[in-house]
Design an enzyme around this catalytic site. Sequence first.
Site, PDB file in Angstrom:
ATOM      1  CG  ASP A  98      -4.878   2.189   6.247  1.00 44.45           C
ATOM      2  OD1 ASP A  98      -5.869   2.183   5.492  1.00 44.45           O
ATOM      3  OD2 ASP A  98      -4.286   1.150   6.607  1.00 44.45           O
ATOM      4  CD1 TRP A 143     -11.079  -6.833   4.993  1.00 43.67           C
ATOM      5  CD2 TRP A 143     -11.863  -6.655   7.080  1.00 43.67           C
ATOM      6  NE1 TRP A 143     -10.473  -5.749   5.594  1.00 43.67           N
ATOM      7  CE2 TRP A 143     -10.940  -5.607   6.865  1.00 43.67           C
ATOM      8  CE3 TRP A 143     -12.496  -6.747   8.329  1.00 43.67           C
ATOM      9  CZ2 TRP A 143     -10.633  -4.662   7.839  1.00 43.67           C
ATOM     10  CZ3 TRP A 143     -12.181  -5.800   9.302  1.00 43.67           C
ATOM     11  CH2 TRP A 143     -11.263  -4.779   9.043  1.00 43.67           C
ATOM     12  CE1 TYR A 202      -3.666  -2.539   0.773  1.00 43.42           C
ATOM     13  CE2 TYR A 202      -2.480  -3.066   2.796  1.00 43.42           C
ATOM     14  CZ  TYR A 202      -3.489  -3.340   1.895  1.00 43.42           C
ATOM     15  OH  TYR A 202      -4.319  -4.399   2.117  1.00 43.42           O
ATOM     16  CG  ASP A 235     -11.016  -4.327   0.686  1.00 45.03           C
ATOM     17  OD1 ASP A 235     -11.427  -3.405   1.409  1.00 45.03           O
ATOM     18  OD2 ASP A 235      -9.934  -4.258   0.062  1.00 45.03           O
ATOM     19  CD1 TRP A 254      -6.613   2.613   1.408  1.00 41.12           C
ATOM     20  CD2 TRP A 254      -4.463   2.832   0.880  1.00 41.12           C
ATOM     21  NE1 TRP A 254      -6.383   1.885   0.271  1.00 41.12           N
ATOM     22  CE2 TRP A 254      -5.079   2.004  -0.080  1.00 41.12           C
ATOM     23  CE3 TRP A 254      -3.103   3.112   0.730  1.00 41.12           C
ATOM     24  CZ2 TRP A 254      -4.382   1.442  -1.153  1.00 41.12           C
ATOM     25  CZ3 TRP A 254      -2.422   2.563  -0.332  1.00 41.12           C
ATOM     26  CH2 TRP A 254      -3.059   1.742  -1.256  1.00 41.12           C
ATOM     27  CG  ASN A 255     -10.345   8.579   4.582  1.00 40.40           C
ATOM     28  OD1 ASN A 255     -10.295   8.723   5.784  1.00 40.40           O
ATOM     29  ND2 ASN A 255     -11.182   9.261   3.820  1.00 40.40           N
ATOM     30  CD  GLU A 264      -3.348  -5.649   5.323  1.00 42.50           C
ATOM     31  OE1 GLU A 264      -2.535  -6.387   4.736  1.00 42.50           O
ATOM     32  OE2 GLU A 264      -4.264  -5.032   4.739  1.00 42.50           O
TER      33      GLU A 264
END
Length: 419
Positions: free
Chosen positions: A37, A342, A30, A160, A34-35, A385
Amino acid sequence: MTYEHLDEEARQILRDNDRGIYTVPTSGLYPYQWNWDSAFAAWGFSTFDNNRAWVELETLFASQWEDGMVPHIIFHRQVPEYFPGPDVWGVDHTPPTSGISQPPIAATMARAVYESDKAAGRARLEGLFEGLLNWHRWFMQARITDGLCCVTHPWESGRDNAPDWDSSMANVDTSMVGEYKRRDTSHVNNDMRPTKQQYDQYLALLYFSRDCGWDIDTINEKSPLRVADPGMHFMLLRAHRDLLWVAGELGKPDGAEIQGWIDSMVESAEKFWNEDGGYYDSINMRAGEFTHTLSCASFYCWYAGIDETRMVPHLERILGSVKYPVPSVDPARPDFDHIRYWRGPLWCMANSQIGAGLAEMGYAELAEKVRLGTRAVIADQGFAEYHSPVDGTPAGGQHFTWTAAVWLTFASPQAKGGF
Ligand code: DGY
Protein backbone atom coordinates in the site's frame (compact mmCIF):
# COMPACT_ATOMS: atom_id res chain seq x y z
CA MET A 1 -17.57 14.48 -18.43
CA THR A 2 -14.78 16.29 -16.60
CA TYR A 3 -12.69 14.62 -13.98
CA GLU A 4 -10.70 17.44 -12.36
CA HIS A 5 -12.73 17.19 -9.15
CA LEU A 6 -11.61 13.56 -8.86
CA ASP A 7 -7.95 14.58 -9.24
CA GLU A 8 -8.46 16.89 -6.27
CA GLU A 9 -10.41 14.29 -4.29
CA ALA A 10 -7.64 11.74 -4.85
CA ARG A 11 -4.97 14.17 -3.62
CA GLN A 12 -7.14 14.91 -0.59
CA ILE A 13 -7.45 11.20 0.24
CA LEU A 14 -3.66 10.88 0.23
CA ARG A 15 -3.37 13.92 2.47
CA ASP A 16 -6.09 12.64 4.83
CA ASN A 17 -4.43 9.22 5.14
CA ASP A 18 -0.98 10.76 5.59
CA ARG A 19 0.36 10.20 9.12
CA GLY A 20 3.47 12.34 8.55
CA ILE A 21 6.09 9.77 7.58
CA TYR A 22 3.81 6.98 6.39
CA THR A 23 0.35 6.66 4.89
CA VAL A 24 -2.39 4.35 6.21
CA PRO A 25 -4.37 2.44 3.57
CA THR A 26 -7.52 3.86 5.16
CA SER A 27 -8.26 4.95 8.70
CA GLY A 28 -10.10 2.45 10.93
CA LEU A 29 -9.75 -0.79 8.98
CA TYR A 30 -5.99 -0.50 8.38
CA PRO A 31 -4.41 1.92 10.89
CA TYR A 32 -0.71 1.11 10.25
CA GLN A 33 1.79 1.13 7.41
CA TRP A 34 1.33 -1.71 4.93
CA ASN A 35 4.19 -2.52 2.60
CA TRP A 36 2.68 -2.53 -0.90
CA ASP A 37 0.00 0.00 0.00
CA SER A 38 2.85 2.32 0.91
CA ALA A 39 4.60 1.74 -2.39
CA PHE A 40 1.41 2.70 -4.22
CA ALA A 41 1.06 5.73 -1.95
CA ALA A 42 4.57 6.84 -2.97
CA TRP A 43 3.61 6.52 -6.63
CA GLY A 44 0.52 8.66 -6.00
CA PHE A 45 2.43 11.31 -4.03
CA SER A 46 4.98 11.53 -6.85
CA THR A 47 2.33 13.30 -8.96
CA PHE A 48 2.13 16.29 -6.63
CA ASP A 49 4.62 16.03 -3.73
CA ASN A 50 7.87 14.36 -4.75
CA ASN A 51 9.55 14.75 -1.36
CA ARG A 52 6.61 13.11 0.43
CA ALA A 53 6.82 10.18 -2.02
CA TRP A 54 10.44 9.51 -1.01
CA VAL A 55 9.63 9.83 2.70
CA GLU A 56 7.04 7.05 2.31
CA LEU A 57 9.59 4.61 0.89
CA GLU A 58 12.30 5.70 3.32
CA THR A 59 10.00 5.02 6.29
CA LEU A 60 9.20 1.58 4.90
CA PHE A 61 12.87 0.67 4.53
CA ALA A 62 13.76 2.04 7.95
CA SER A 63 11.95 -1.05 9.33
CA GLN A 64 13.78 -3.55 7.15
CA TRP A 65 14.94 -6.59 9.10
CA GLU A 66 18.64 -7.37 9.37
CA ASP A 67 18.26 -10.33 7.03
CA GLY A 68 16.82 -8.05 4.33
CA MET A 69 13.12 -8.80 4.75
CA VAL A 70 10.82 -5.77 4.54
CA PRO A 71 7.76 -6.53 6.67
CA HIS A 72 4.19 -6.41 5.46
CA ILE A 73 2.96 -4.30 8.39
CA ILE A 74 4.84 -1.76 10.49
CA PHE A 75 3.05 -1.00 13.73
CA HIS A 76 4.07 2.61 14.25
CA ARG A 77 1.70 3.07 17.18
CA GLN A 78 -0.69 1.16 19.43
CA VAL A 79 -4.16 0.89 17.91
CA PRO A 80 -6.64 -1.37 19.71
CA GLU A 81 -9.05 -1.38 16.77
CA TYR A 82 -6.82 -3.71 14.70
CA PHE A 83 -6.38 -7.45 15.09
CA PRO A 84 -3.90 -9.22 14.95
CA GLY A 85 -1.67 -6.50 16.40
CA PRO A 86 2.02 -6.52 17.38
CA ASP A 87 1.53 -8.63 20.52
CA VAL A 88 0.13 -11.45 18.40
CA TRP A 89 2.98 -11.37 15.88
CA GLY A 90 5.56 -11.46 18.65
CA VAL A 91 8.34 -9.89 16.58
CA ASP A 92 11.14 -8.23 18.50
CA HIS A 93 11.67 -5.06 16.49
CA THR A 94 11.33 -1.30 17.02
CA PRO A 95 8.80 -0.26 15.90
CA PRO A 96 7.12 -3.68 16.01
CA THR A 97 6.42 -5.36 12.68
CA SER A 98 4.68 -8.42 11.29
CA GLY A 99 6.83 -11.44 10.44
CA ILE A 100 6.12 -11.83 6.72
CA SER A 101 6.65 -9.65 3.68
CA GLN A 102 4.38 -8.48 0.86
CA PRO A 103 4.54 -8.09 -2.93
CA PRO A 104 7.94 -6.50 -3.66
CA ILE A 105 6.89 -3.56 -5.80
CA ALA A 106 8.96 -0.88 -4.04
CA ALA A 107 11.79 -0.95 -6.61
CA THR A 108 9.25 -0.37 -9.37
CA MET A 109 7.71 2.53 -7.49
CA ALA A 110 11.10 3.99 -6.48
CA ARG A 111 12.04 4.08 -10.15
CA ALA A 112 8.72 5.76 -11.02
CA VAL A 113 9.17 8.35 -8.26
CA TYR A 114 12.73 9.00 -9.44
CA GLU A 115 11.68 9.37 -13.05
CA SER A 116 9.06 11.94 -12.06
CA ASP A 117 11.89 14.26 -10.89
CA LYS A 118 15.39 12.93 -11.50
CA ALA A 119 17.29 15.93 -10.22
CA ALA A 120 15.51 15.92 -6.86
CA GLY A 121 15.51 12.14 -6.57
CA ARG A 122 19.02 10.97 -7.28
CA ALA A 123 20.32 11.13 -3.72
CA ARG A 124 17.09 9.63 -2.37
CA LEU A 125 17.30 6.73 -4.83
CA GLU A 126 20.92 6.25 -3.90
CA GLY A 127 19.88 6.09 -0.25
CA LEU A 128 17.34 3.33 -0.93
CA PHE A 129 19.39 1.20 -3.29
CA GLU A 130 21.14 -1.08 -0.77
CA GLY A 131 17.87 -1.72 1.06
CA LEU A 132 16.09 -2.64 -2.15
CA LEU A 133 18.94 -4.90 -3.26
CA ASN A 134 19.01 -6.68 0.10
CA TRP A 135 15.26 -7.17 0.04
CA HIS A 136 15.45 -8.73 -3.43
CA ARG A 137 18.33 -10.94 -2.27
CA TRP A 138 16.20 -12.04 0.67
CA PHE A 139 13.37 -13.02 -1.68
CA MET A 140 15.74 -15.03 -3.86
CA GLN A 141 17.10 -16.84 -0.84
CA ALA A 142 14.00 -17.22 1.34
CA ARG A 143 11.08 -17.54 -1.05
CA ILE A 144 12.29 -19.20 -4.25
CA THR A 145 11.79 -22.95 -4.61
CA ASP A 146 12.43 -24.71 -7.93
CA GLY A 147 12.86 -21.25 -9.43
CA LEU A 148 9.35 -20.15 -8.40
CA CYS A 149 8.41 -17.42 -5.96
CA CYS A 150 6.39 -18.93 -3.12
CA VAL A 151 4.37 -17.65 -0.19
CA THR A 152 4.17 -19.16 3.27
CA HIS A 153 1.15 -17.11 4.32
CA PRO A 154 -1.75 -15.85 2.16
CA TRP A 155 -1.27 -12.37 3.65
CA GLU A 156 2.18 -12.22 2.07
CA SER A 157 0.68 -12.52 -1.43
CA GLY A 158 -1.63 -9.55 -0.79
CA ARG A 159 -4.49 -11.68 -2.18
CA ASP A 160 -5.58 -12.95 1.22
CA ASN A 161 -8.58 -15.18 0.45
CA ALA A 162 -7.85 -16.04 -3.18
CA PRO A 163 -8.78 -19.60 -4.18
CA ASP A 164 -5.07 -20.27 -4.84
CA TRP A 165 -4.59 -21.12 -1.18
CA ASP A 166 -7.67 -23.28 -0.60
CA SER A 167 -6.13 -26.72 -1.14
CA SER A 168 -3.21 -25.91 1.20
CA MET A 169 -5.38 -24.20 3.77
CA ALA A 170 -7.46 -27.36 4.06
CA ASN A 171 -4.40 -28.95 5.74
CA VAL A 172 -3.97 -26.18 8.31
CA ASP A 173 -4.86 -27.40 11.79
CA THR A 174 -6.91 -24.71 13.52
CA SER A 175 -7.67 -26.65 16.70
CA MET A 176 -5.33 -24.52 18.83
CA VAL A 177 -6.49 -21.11 17.58
CA GLY A 178 -9.05 -20.56 20.34
CA GLU A 179 -11.27 -17.53 20.83
CA TYR A 180 -10.42 -14.13 19.37
CA LYS A 181 -12.27 -11.03 18.30
CA ARG A 182 -11.99 -9.98 14.69
CA ARG A 183 -11.87 -6.22 14.14
CA ASP A 184 -12.10 -6.10 10.35
CA THR A 185 -15.78 -7.05 10.37
CA SER A 186 -16.61 -4.19 12.72
CA HIS A 187 -15.48 -1.79 9.93
CA VAL A 188 -16.71 -3.70 6.87
CA ASN A 189 -19.61 -6.08 6.11
CA ASN A 190 -18.96 -9.75 6.73
CA ASP A 191 -19.78 -10.71 3.16
CA MET A 192 -16.97 -8.50 1.83
CA ARG A 193 -14.25 -10.10 3.96
CA PRO A 194 -12.66 -13.55 4.41
CA THR A 195 -14.73 -16.16 6.24
CA LYS A 196 -14.29 -17.13 9.90
CA GLN A 197 -12.73 -20.43 8.84
CA GLN A 198 -10.16 -18.61 6.71
CA TYR A 199 -9.37 -16.24 9.57
CA ASP A 200 -8.76 -19.23 11.85
CA GLN A 201 -6.38 -20.61 9.23
CA TYR A 202 -4.53 -17.28 8.85
CA LEU A 203 -4.00 -17.21 12.61
CA ALA A 204 -2.94 -20.86 12.83
CA LEU A 205 -0.30 -20.18 10.15
CA LEU A 206 0.84 -17.02 11.92
CA TYR A 207 1.19 -18.91 15.24
CA PHE A 208 3.06 -21.71 13.47
CA SER A 209 5.70 -19.36 12.02
CA ARG A 210 5.92 -17.33 15.23
CA ASP A 211 6.52 -20.54 17.18
CA CYS A 212 9.33 -21.36 14.71
CA GLY A 213 10.87 -18.04 15.82
CA TRP A 214 10.37 -16.78 12.22
CA ASP A 215 13.23 -19.07 11.18
CA ILE A 216 13.06 -19.30 7.40
CA ASP A 217 14.52 -22.79 7.00
CA THR A 218 12.19 -24.33 9.56
CA ILE A 219 9.16 -22.59 8.07
CA ASN A 220 10.12 -23.61 4.55
CA GLU A 221 10.52 -27.19 5.60
CA LYS A 222 7.51 -27.59 7.85
CA SER A 223 4.78 -25.06 7.10
CA PRO A 224 1.60 -26.68 5.74
CA LEU A 225 1.34 -23.83 3.24
CA ARG A 226 3.86 -23.24 0.51
CA VAL A 227 2.30 -22.05 -2.71
CA ALA A 228 4.11 -20.84 -5.81
CA ASP A 229 2.24 -17.70 -6.79
CA PRO A 230 2.40 -16.23 -10.30
CA GLY A 231 1.43 -12.87 -8.81
CA MET A 232 4.46 -12.74 -6.53
CA HIS A 233 6.71 -14.22 -9.19
CA PHE A 234 5.71 -11.69 -11.83
CA MET A 235 5.86 -8.73 -9.43
CA LEU A 236 9.32 -9.75 -8.20
CA LEU A 237 10.51 -10.27 -11.77
CA ARG A 238 9.22 -6.83 -12.75
CA ALA A 239 10.86 -5.30 -9.70
CA HIS A 240 14.17 -6.98 -10.57
CA ARG A 241 14.00 -5.33 -13.99
CA ASP A 242 13.43 -1.93 -12.41
CA LEU A 243 16.18 -2.53 -9.87
CA LEU A 244 18.54 -3.43 -12.72
CA TRP A 245 17.65 -0.16 -14.41
CA VAL A 246 18.28 1.70 -11.15
CA ALA A 247 21.66 -0.04 -10.70
CA GLY A 248 22.64 1.09 -14.20
CA GLU A 249 21.43 4.63 -13.59
CA LEU A 250 23.45 4.86 -10.37
CA GLY A 251 26.50 3.07 -11.76
CA LYS A 252 26.32 0.22 -9.23
CA PRO A 253 28.34 -2.97 -9.72
CA ASP A 254 25.40 -5.32 -8.99
CA GLY A 255 23.93 -5.55 -12.48
CA ALA A 256 25.17 -9.06 -13.26
CA GLU A 257 23.66 -10.50 -10.09
CA ILE A 258 20.28 -8.90 -10.81
CA GLN A 259 20.39 -9.96 -14.48
CA GLY A 260 20.98 -13.54 -13.30
CA TRP A 261 17.80 -13.41 -11.20
CA ILE A 262 15.85 -12.06 -14.16
CA ASP A 263 17.07 -14.75 -16.53
CA SER A 264 16.29 -17.56 -14.12
CA MET A 265 12.83 -16.21 -13.25
CA VAL A 266 11.88 -15.74 -16.91
CA GLU A 267 12.87 -19.32 -17.58
CA SER A 268 11.07 -20.81 -14.57
CA ALA A 269 7.87 -18.78 -15.20
CA GLU A 270 6.89 -21.38 -17.77
CA LYS A 271 6.41 -23.87 -14.92
CA PHE A 272 3.33 -21.86 -13.92
CA TRP A 273 1.74 -22.71 -17.27
CA ASN A 274 -1.15 -25.11 -16.71
CA GLU A 275 -1.66 -26.87 -20.06
CA ASP A 276 -5.13 -28.10 -19.08
CA GLY A 277 -6.62 -24.66 -18.71
CA GLY A 278 -4.02 -22.92 -20.84
CA TYR A 279 -3.12 -20.19 -18.34
CA TYR A 280 -0.61 -19.22 -15.63
CA ASP A 281 -1.71 -21.03 -12.49
CA SER A 282 -0.48 -21.19 -8.91
CA ILE A 283 1.06 -24.41 -7.59
CA ASN A 284 0.50 -26.07 -4.23
CA MET A 285 4.13 -27.02 -3.67
CA ARG A 286 3.37 -29.43 -0.83
CA ALA A 287 1.10 -31.50 -3.07
CA GLY A 288 2.97 -30.76 -6.29
CA GLU A 289 -0.30 -29.77 -7.97
CA PHE A 290 -1.75 -26.82 -9.82
CA THR A 291 -4.53 -25.06 -7.92
CA HIS A 292 -6.63 -24.44 -11.07
CA THR A 293 -7.02 -20.73 -10.46
CA LEU A 294 -7.26 -18.29 -13.33
CA SER A 295 -6.94 -15.01 -11.42
CA CYS A 296 -5.86 -11.42 -11.93
CA ALA A 297 -2.36 -12.63 -10.97
CA SER A 298 -2.31 -14.78 -14.11
CA PHE A 299 -2.52 -11.52 -16.10
CA TYR A 300 0.60 -10.02 -14.48
CA CYS A 301 2.76 -11.72 -17.16
CA TRP A 302 2.90 -8.56 -19.28
CA TYR A 303 3.81 -6.40 -16.28
CA ALA A 304 6.72 -8.85 -15.77
CA GLY A 305 7.95 -8.11 -19.27
CA ILE A 306 6.81 -11.41 -20.80
CA ASP A 307 5.18 -10.96 -24.19
CA GLU A 308 2.42 -13.51 -23.77
CA THR A 309 -0.19 -13.90 -26.49
CA ARG A 310 -1.68 -17.04 -24.96
CA MET A 311 -3.31 -15.08 -22.13
CA VAL A 312 -5.05 -12.60 -24.43
CA PRO A 313 -8.18 -14.68 -25.23
CA HIS A 314 -8.78 -15.27 -21.50
CA LEU A 315 -8.64 -11.56 -20.80
CA GLU A 316 -10.92 -10.74 -23.74
CA ARG A 317 -13.49 -13.31 -22.62
CA ILE A 318 -13.41 -12.13 -19.00
CA LEU A 319 -13.64 -8.44 -19.87
CA GLY A 320 -16.59 -9.27 -22.11
CA SER A 321 -18.44 -10.90 -19.23
CA VAL A 322 -18.31 -8.08 -16.64
CA LYS A 323 -19.12 -4.37 -16.51
CA TYR A 324 -15.77 -3.24 -15.08
CA PRO A 325 -12.25 -4.77 -15.40
CA VAL A 326 -10.42 -6.92 -14.07
CA PRO A 327 -12.13 -9.41 -11.73
CA SER A 328 -9.75 -11.00 -9.24
CA VAL A 329 -10.88 -14.48 -10.28
CA ASP A 330 -12.49 -15.82 -13.43
CA PRO A 331 -16.24 -15.00 -13.23
CA ALA A 332 -16.94 -18.35 -14.91
CA ARG A 333 -15.99 -20.15 -11.68
CA PRO A 334 -19.03 -21.48 -9.82
CA ASP A 335 -17.67 -20.01 -6.56
CA PHE A 336 -17.09 -16.52 -8.04
CA ASP A 337 -18.27 -13.97 -5.45
CA HIS A 338 -18.40 -10.43 -6.82
CA ILE A 339 -17.93 -8.59 -3.52
CA ARG A 340 -15.85 -10.95 -1.35
CA TYR A 341 -12.34 -9.50 -1.30
CA TRP A 342 -10.04 -11.54 -3.60
CA ARG A 343 -12.66 -14.03 -4.73
CA GLY A 344 -14.19 -11.87 -7.44
CA PRO A 345 -13.90 -8.09 -6.89
CA LEU A 346 -11.75 -5.89 -9.08
CA TRP A 347 -8.87 -4.01 -7.48
CA CYS A 348 -7.92 -0.75 -9.13
CA MET A 349 -4.27 -1.14 -8.12
CA ALA A 350 -4.08 -4.54 -9.80
CA ASN A 351 -5.69 -2.96 -12.86
CA SER A 352 -2.89 -0.41 -12.98
CA GLN A 353 -0.28 -3.17 -13.08
CA ILE A 354 -2.16 -5.24 -15.65
CA GLY A 355 -3.01 -2.20 -17.77
CA ALA A 356 0.50 -0.74 -17.68
CA GLY A 357 1.95 -4.15 -18.54
CA LEU A 358 -0.39 -4.55 -21.51
CA ALA A 359 0.55 -1.10 -22.81
CA GLU A 360 4.28 -1.78 -22.43
CA MET A 361 3.95 -5.06 -24.34
CA GLY A 362 2.05 -3.38 -27.20
CA TYR A 363 -1.50 -4.60 -26.48
CA ALA A 364 -2.81 -1.06 -26.81
CA GLU A 365 -6.50 -1.84 -27.23
CA LEU A 366 -6.74 -4.10 -24.19
CA ALA A 367 -4.60 -1.70 -22.17
CA GLU A 368 -7.01 1.13 -22.97
CA LYS A 369 -9.99 -1.01 -21.98
CA VAL A 370 -8.44 -1.67 -18.58
CA ARG A 371 -7.52 1.97 -18.13
CA LEU A 372 -10.90 3.37 -19.16
CA GLY A 373 -12.75 0.75 -17.11
CA THR A 374 -10.71 1.72 -14.06
CA ARG A 375 -11.52 5.37 -14.70
CA ALA A 376 -15.22 4.51 -15.04
CA VAL A 377 -15.52 2.48 -11.87
CA ILE A 378 -13.85 5.16 -9.76
CA ALA A 379 -15.88 7.95 -11.40
CA ASP A 380 -19.12 5.98 -10.94
CA GLN A 381 -18.50 4.45 -7.52
CA GLY A 382 -15.71 6.29 -5.75
CA PHE A 383 -12.37 5.48 -4.16
CA ALA A 384 -13.22 2.19 -2.48
CA GLU A 385 -10.66 -0.48 -1.54
CA TYR A 386 -12.17 -2.76 -4.23
CA HIS A 387 -15.33 -2.95 -6.32
CA SER A 388 -17.72 -5.46 -7.79
CA PRO A 389 -16.79 -6.02 -11.44
CA VAL A 390 -20.43 -6.93 -12.08
CA ASP A 391 -22.14 -3.72 -10.96
CA GLY A 392 -19.38 -1.58 -9.41
CA THR A 393 -20.59 -1.90 -5.80
CA PRO A 394 -17.89 -0.17 -3.71
CA ALA A 395 -16.55 -2.69 -1.19
CA GLY A 396 -14.16 -2.95 1.78
CA GLY A 397 -12.70 0.29 3.11
CA GLN A 398 -13.56 3.67 1.60
CA HIS A 399 -11.41 6.77 1.02
CA PHE A 400 -8.67 4.36 0.06
CA THR A 401 -5.04 5.29 -0.46
CA TRP A 402 -4.07 2.99 -3.32
CA THR A 403 -7.25 3.64 -5.28
CA ALA A 404 -6.54 7.38 -5.00
CA ALA A 405 -2.90 6.82 -6.01
CA VAL A 406 -3.91 4.78 -9.02
CA TRP A 407 -6.36 7.47 -10.06
CA LEU A 408 -3.55 10.04 -10.13
CA THR A 409 -0.98 7.85 -11.86
CA PHE A 410 -3.03 5.59 -14.11
CA ALA A 411 -6.76 6.21 -14.42
CA SER A 412 -7.28 9.98 -14.60
CA PRO A 413 -7.17 11.62 -18.05
CA GLN A 414 -4.36 13.75 -16.58
CA ALA A 415 -2.40 10.66 -15.49
CA LYS A 416 0.65 9.27 -17.23
CA GLY A 417 -1.20 5.96 -17.50
CA GLY A 418 1.68 3.74 -16.46
CA PHE A 419 5.17 3.70 -15.03
C1 DGY B 1 -5.82 -7.57 6.79
O1 DGY B 1 -5.71 -7.11 7.92
O2 DGY B 1 -6.87 -7.95 6.30
C2 DGY B 1 -4.63 -7.62 5.94
O3 DGY B 1 -4.91 -8.03 4.65
C3 DGY B 1 -3.57 -8.48 6.54
O4 DGY B 1 -2.42 -7.94 6.06
